[in-house]
Design an enzyme around this catalytic site. Structure first.
Site, mmCIF file in Angstrom:
data_model
loop_
_atom_site.group_PDB
_atom_site.id
_atom_site.type_symbol
_atom_site.label_atom_id
_atom_site.label_comp_id
_atom_site.label_asym_id
_atom_site.label_seq_id
_atom_site.Cartn_x
_atom_site.Cartn_y
_atom_site.Cartn_z
ATOM 1 N N ARG A 53 -0.085 -8.398 0.754
ATOM 2 C CA ARG A 53 1.247 -8.431 1.350
ATOM 3 C C ARG A 53 1.478 -7.095 2.056
ATOM 4 O O ARG A 53 1.078 -6.036 1.560
ATOM 5 C CB ARG A 53 2.325 -8.618 0.271
ATOM 6 C CG ARG A 53 2.400 -10.029 -0.296
ATOM 7 C CD ARG A 53 2.911 -11.039 0.741
ATOM 8 N NE ARG A 53 3.111 -12.363 0.191
ATOM 9 C CZ ARG A 53 2.221 -13.353 0.224
ATOM 10 N NH1 ARG A 53 1.036 -13.149 0.777
ATOM 11 N NH2 ARG A 53 2.507 -14.533 -0.272
ATOM 12 N N GLU A 96 7.105 -9.708 9.185
ATOM 13 C CA GLU A 96 6.343 -10.753 9.887
ATOM 14 C C GLU A 96 7.303 -11.730 10.537
ATOM 15 O O GLU A 96 8.333 -12.048 9.928
ATOM 16 C CB GLU A 96 5.430 -11.478 8.895
ATOM 17 C CG GLU A 96 4.369 -10.545 8.326
ATOM 18 C CD GLU A 96 3.481 -11.194 7.264
ATOM 19 O OE1 GLU A 96 3.565 -12.419 7.074
ATOM 20 O OE2 GLU A 96 2.718 -10.458 6.625
ATOM 21 N N HIS A 150 -1.202 -13.456 9.532
ATOM 22 C CA HIS A 150 -1.099 -13.988 8.158
ATOM 23 C C HIS A 150 -1.816 -15.346 8.063
ATOM 24 O O HIS A 150 -1.200 -16.373 7.776
ATOM 25 C CB HIS A 150 0.376 -14.121 7.739
ATOM 26 C CG HIS A 150 0.553 -14.165 6.244
ATOM 27 N ND1 HIS A 150 1.611 -13.608 5.592
ATOM 28 C CD2 HIS A 150 -0.215 -14.731 5.257
ATOM 29 C CE1 HIS A 150 1.510 -13.816 4.291
ATOM 30 N NE2 HIS A 150 0.397 -14.491 4.061
HETATM 31 C C1 DGY Z 1 0.042 -17.297 0.001
HETATM 32 O O1 DGY Z 1 -0.321 -18.410 -0.366
HETATM 33 O O2 DGY Z 1 0.697 -16.537 -0.727
HETATM 34 C C2 DGY Z 1 -0.316 -16.906 1.387
HETATM 35 O O3 DGY Z 1 -0.257 -15.543 1.594
HETATM 36 C C3 DGY Z 1 0.614 -17.597 2.338
HETATM 37 O O4 DGY Z 1 1.877 -17.034 2.207
#
Ligand code: DGY
Length: 328
Positions: A237, A266, A285
């Site tokens: 993250r 984002e 992402h």
């Molecule tokens: C998750 O599954 O947490 C991925 O990062 C998509 O948000």
């Protein structure tokens, strides 16, 4: 009376049909202003929610007095006020396991793309600037045999370790909340303190969840510990990293480059200084974003939601304290 499910993520026809057999379904296709408004309208009668990429806080949850279950189509649950959900006995579920290998593939794609300057050099070809054999100014750095440092040795960390160890012959060091002897044995990996890992690794990969403890974990002090040859990879993250400190480290060439799939905000702002840096590979992402994996995640979320609405414990329950036992 049929239960009312509110989806804020589109599902395949097969999965949609499964839900519609059991419940009345409202689909919010996009989370723009109109979509958010439609969501607010639907929440008062919602028994279950399914979706991703929406901050579900107490203010929104208060609009949903009947809510019993939230099925996130993600493994990360940093978008949810878990304490509040638990207090309200709302079951939160996620989609682990099915995305592990794909997300590790993304991590390795970033390692290779950053070390071998794939995006920068592919753009050079596209721009018609490949006019003679390339020389040292365009050389990259080897991946095989280099030290892979993984911060957060969960499922995705292990899948990355597997690729590095068996595929690329990389010595492996890792940092996590506690040492993991099984991982050490399988990949000949060695545990390090965070500081030691930052000083030693050629590739520093973040694969840990965003929590109060990990927010801002990597900042100016941590970038200062890295070596000028090191490459920083983030598939966890964005908020685990102080992005301003990362930008400064890259601009001052204190590290060689960065492969980033996640950002503090984002979508990433087009004006971000990160996008001015040739030694940054930025992806939107896409950790789990393949057709197969996203369908598997959606199926997992549907299974979780249907179980919860049938009064059963969802297979991937995030907040077990909210579980009060089977319901008729
Ligand atoms: C998750 O599954 O947490 C991925 O990062 C998509 O948000």
């Amino acid at each position: 009376m049929k239960k009312h499910l509110v989806l804020y993520k589109k599902l395949s026809p097969t999965l949609m049909a499964r839900l519609q057999e059991q419940a009345q379904v409202t689909l919010i296709e996009t989370l723009d202003a109109a979509g958010l408004n439609a969501l607010r309208q639907a929440l008062p009668s919602a028994d279950g929610l399914l979706g991703a990429s929406l901050r579900l806080d107490a203010e929104l949850l208060d609009l949903a007095p009947r809510l019993r279950a939230v099925a996130s189509v993600s493994v990360g649950v940093d978008n949810y006020d878990i304490d509040y959900l638990t207090q309200r006995r709302i079951l939160l579920s996620n989609t682990p396991d099915v995305l592990t290998e794909t997300t590790a593939d993304t991590g390795f794609a970033l390692i290779l793309a950053t070390a071998r300057r794939v995006v920068e050099l592919a753009n050079l070809v596209r721009a018609g600037q490949w006019q003679r054999n390339i020389g040292p100014a365009h050389f990259g750095t080897d991946v095989h045999g280099k030290t892979l440092g993984i911060i957060g040795m969960g499922r995705i960390g292990e899948a990355l370790a597997q690729r590095g160890h068996f595929g690329f012959g990389m010595p492996l060091i890792y940092h996590s909340t506690r040492p993991k002897p099984a991982v050490e044995q399988r990949f000949n990996a060695q545990y390090r303190s965070l500081e030691q890992l930052l000083e030693e690794a050629d590739f520093i990969c973040l694969t840990l969840p965003l929590t109060e403890r990990t927010q801002g974990l990597i900042g100016a002090r941590e970038f200062a510990l890295m070596r000028p040859e090191s490459i920083f990879i983030n598939i966890s993250r964005g908020k685990v990293v102080d992005e301003a400190a990362l930008i400064e480290a890259l601009q001052q060439r204190r590290i060689r480059g960065a492969g980033l799939d996640v950002f503090e905000r984002e979508p990433l702002d087009h004006d971000s200084p990160l996008l001015q840096l040739p030694n940054v590979v930025a992806t939107p992402h896409i950790g789990s974003a393949t057709h197969e994996t996203r369908e598997a995640m959606a199926r997992c979320a549907v299974d979780n939601l249907l179980a919860a609405l049938a009064g059963q414990r969802p297979p991937n329950l995030v907040n077990p304290a909210a579980w009060t036992g089977p319901r008729p």
